[in-house]
Design a protein around this motif. Sequence first.
Motif, PDB file in Angstrom:
ATOM      1  N   MET A   1       0.851  -1.199   0.000  1.00  0.00           N
ATOM      2  CA  MET A   1       0.000   0.000   0.000  1.00  0.00           C
ATOM      3  C   MET A   1       0.882   1.242   0.000  1.00  0.00           C
ATOM      4  SD  MET A   1      -2.690   1.202   2.846  1.00  0.00           S
ATOM      5  CE  MET A   1      -1.401   1.249   4.070  1.00  0.00           C
ATOM      6  N   LYS A   2       0.624   2.087  -0.943  1.00  0.00           N
ATOM      7  CA  LYS A   2       1.460   3.269  -1.091  1.00  0.00           C
ATOM      8  C   LYS A   2       0.646   4.508  -0.758  1.00  0.00           C
ATOM      9  CE  LYS A   2       4.702   5.218  -4.303  1.00  0.00           C
ATOM     10  NZ  LYS A   2       5.359   5.088  -5.577  1.00  0.00           N
ATOM     11  N   ARG A   3       1.202   5.337   0.075  1.00  0.00           N
ATOM     12  CA  ARG A   3       0.534   6.601   0.394  1.00  0.00           C
ATOM     13  C   ARG A   3       1.315   7.743  -0.230  1.00  0.00           C
ATOM     14  NH1 ARG A   3      -0.125   6.459   6.754  1.00  0.00           N
ATOM     15  NH2 ARG A   3      -0.249   4.233   6.895  1.00  0.00           N
ATOM     16  N   LEU A   4       0.600   8.638  -0.851  1.00  0.00           N
ATOM     17  CA  LEU A   4       1.228   9.829  -1.411  1.00  0.00           C
ATOM     18  C   LEU A   4       0.564  11.057  -0.808  1.00  0.00           C
ATOM     19  CD1 LEU A   4       1.642   9.143  -5.222  1.00  0.00           C
ATOM     20  CD2 LEU A   4       3.437   9.406  -3.541  1.00  0.00           C
ATOM     21  N   TRP A   5       1.360  12.009  -0.445  1.00  0.00           N
ATOM     22  CA  TRP A   5       0.847  13.297   0.012  1.00  0.00           C
ATOM     23  C   TRP A   5       0.888  14.251  -1.165  1.00  0.00           C
ATOM     24  CZ3 TRP A   5      -1.209  14.185   4.745  1.00  0.00           C
ATOM     25  CH2 TRP A   5      -1.043  13.154   5.678  1.00  0.00           C
ATOM     26  N   TYR A   6      -0.126  15.076  -1.267  1.00  0.00           N
ATOM     27  CA  TYR A   6      -0.140  16.032  -2.374  1.00  0.00           C
ATOM     28  C   TYR A   6      -0.362  17.439  -1.846  1.00  0.00           C
ATOM     29  CZ  TYR A   6      -5.216  16.154  -1.932  1.00  0.00           C
ATOM     30  OH  TYR A   6      -6.483  16.315  -1.446  1.00  0.00           O
ATOM     31  N   VAL A   7       0.120  18.392  -2.614  1.00  0.00           N
ATOM     32  CA  VAL A   7      -0.085  19.813  -2.341  1.00  0.00           C
ATOM     33  C   VAL A   7      -0.775  20.390  -3.568  1.00  0.00           C
ATOM     34  CG1 VAL A   7       1.038  22.017  -1.880  1.00  0.00           C
ATOM     35  CG2 VAL A   7       1.979  19.929  -0.898  1.00  0.00           C
ATOM     36  N   ARG A   8      -1.968  20.950  -3.379  1.00  0.00           N
ATOM     37  CA  ARG A   8      -2.716  21.543  -4.494  1.00  0.00           C
ATOM     38  C   ARG A   8      -2.782  23.045  -4.275  1.00  0.00           C
ATOM     39  NH1 ARG A   8      -7.711  18.706  -4.879  1.00  0.00           N
ATOM     40  NH2 ARG A   8      -6.676  17.341  -6.344  1.00  0.00           N
ATOM     41  N   TYR A   9      -2.423  23.797  -5.295  1.00  0.00           N
ATOM     42  CA  TYR A   9      -2.426  25.255  -5.184  1.00  0.00           C
ATOM     43  C   TYR A   9      -2.729  25.851  -6.544  1.00  0.00           C
ATOM     44  CZ  TYR A   9       2.286  24.770  -7.132  1.00  0.00           C
ATOM     45  OH  TYR A   9       3.345  24.457  -7.929  1.00  0.00           O
ATOM     46  N   ARG A  10      -3.014  27.143  -6.556  1.00  0.00           N
ATOM     47  CA  ARG A  10      -3.312  27.834  -7.814  1.00  0.00           C
ATOM     48  C   ARG A  10      -2.131  28.715  -8.194  1.00  0.00           C
ATOM     49  NH1 ARG A  10      -7.863  26.888  -9.839  1.00  0.00           N
ATOM     50  NH2 ARG A  10      -7.848  28.625 -11.250  1.00  0.00           N
ATOM     51  N   LEU A  43      -3.373  20.595   1.440  1.00  0.00           N
ATOM     52  CA  LEU A  43      -2.432  19.498   1.668  1.00  0.00           C
ATOM     53  C   LEU A  43      -3.264  18.273   1.978  1.00  0.00           C
ATOM     54  CD1 LEU A  43       0.362  18.223   2.469  1.00  0.00           C
ATOM     55  CD2 LEU A  43       0.006  19.204   4.727  1.00  0.00           C
ATOM     56  N   GLY A  44      -3.030  17.187   1.263  1.00  0.00           N
ATOM     57  CA  GLY A  44      -3.854  16.006   1.485  1.00  0.00           C
ATOM     58  C   GLY A  44      -3.109  14.724   1.228  1.00  0.00           C
ATOM     59  N   MET A  45      -3.782  13.624   1.552  1.00  0.00           N
ATOM     60  CA  MET A  45      -3.199  12.320   1.334  1.00  0.00           C
ATOM     61  C   MET A  45      -4.061  11.550   0.351  1.00  0.00           C
ATOM     62  SD  MET A  45      -2.246   9.341   4.021  1.00  0.00           S
ATOM     63  CE  MET A  45      -3.828   8.530   4.058  1.00  0.00           C
ATOM     64  N   CYS A  46      -3.441  11.011  -0.677  1.00  0.00           N
ATOM     65  CA  CYS A  46      -4.150  10.138  -1.593  1.00  0.00           C
ATOM     66  C   CYS A  46      -3.491   8.770  -1.475  1.00  0.00           C
ATOM     67  CB  CYS A  46      -4.093  10.658  -3.024  1.00  0.00           C
ATOM     68  SG  CYS A  46      -2.511  11.343  -3.506  1.00  0.00           S
ATOM     69  N   SER A  47      -4.252   7.798  -1.051  1.00  0.00           N
ATOM     70  CA  SER A  47      -3.690   6.475  -0.845  1.00  0.00           C
ATOM     71  C   SER A  47      -4.523   5.451  -1.591  1.00  0.00           C
ATOM     72  CB  SER A  47      -3.667   6.136   0.635  1.00  0.00           C
ATOM     73  OG  SER A  47      -4.985   6.075   1.122  1.00  0.00           O
ATOM     74  N   THR A  48      -4.053   4.254  -1.629  1.00  0.00           N
ATOM     75  CA  THR A  48      -4.807   3.199  -2.288  1.00  0.00           C
ATOM     76  C   THR A  48      -5.536   2.394  -1.222  1.00  0.00           C
ATOM     77  OG1 THR A  48      -2.801   1.886  -2.250  1.00  0.00           O
ATOM     78  CG2 THR A  48      -3.280   3.058  -4.273  1.00  0.00           C
TER      79      THR A  48
END
Length: 64
Positions: A1-10, A43-48
Amino acid sequence: MKRLWYVRYRENGYSRVKTFAHREAAAQEAQRIADATGRPVELGMCSTGYREGIRYTVYPRRES
């Protein structure tokens, strides 16, 4: 299981996303972008398959 953190901005009217393997790196980048742009950053986490949808809002630090 892989967890990725993402940063979304404009930026320049476009939505940009950067992904990170580690939460600390993502949090530092989110704070840096928020401070530089003066806008809140997501800032969020997208995981499977594990605890989907963890999201934080990172606000710019106030000038003192």
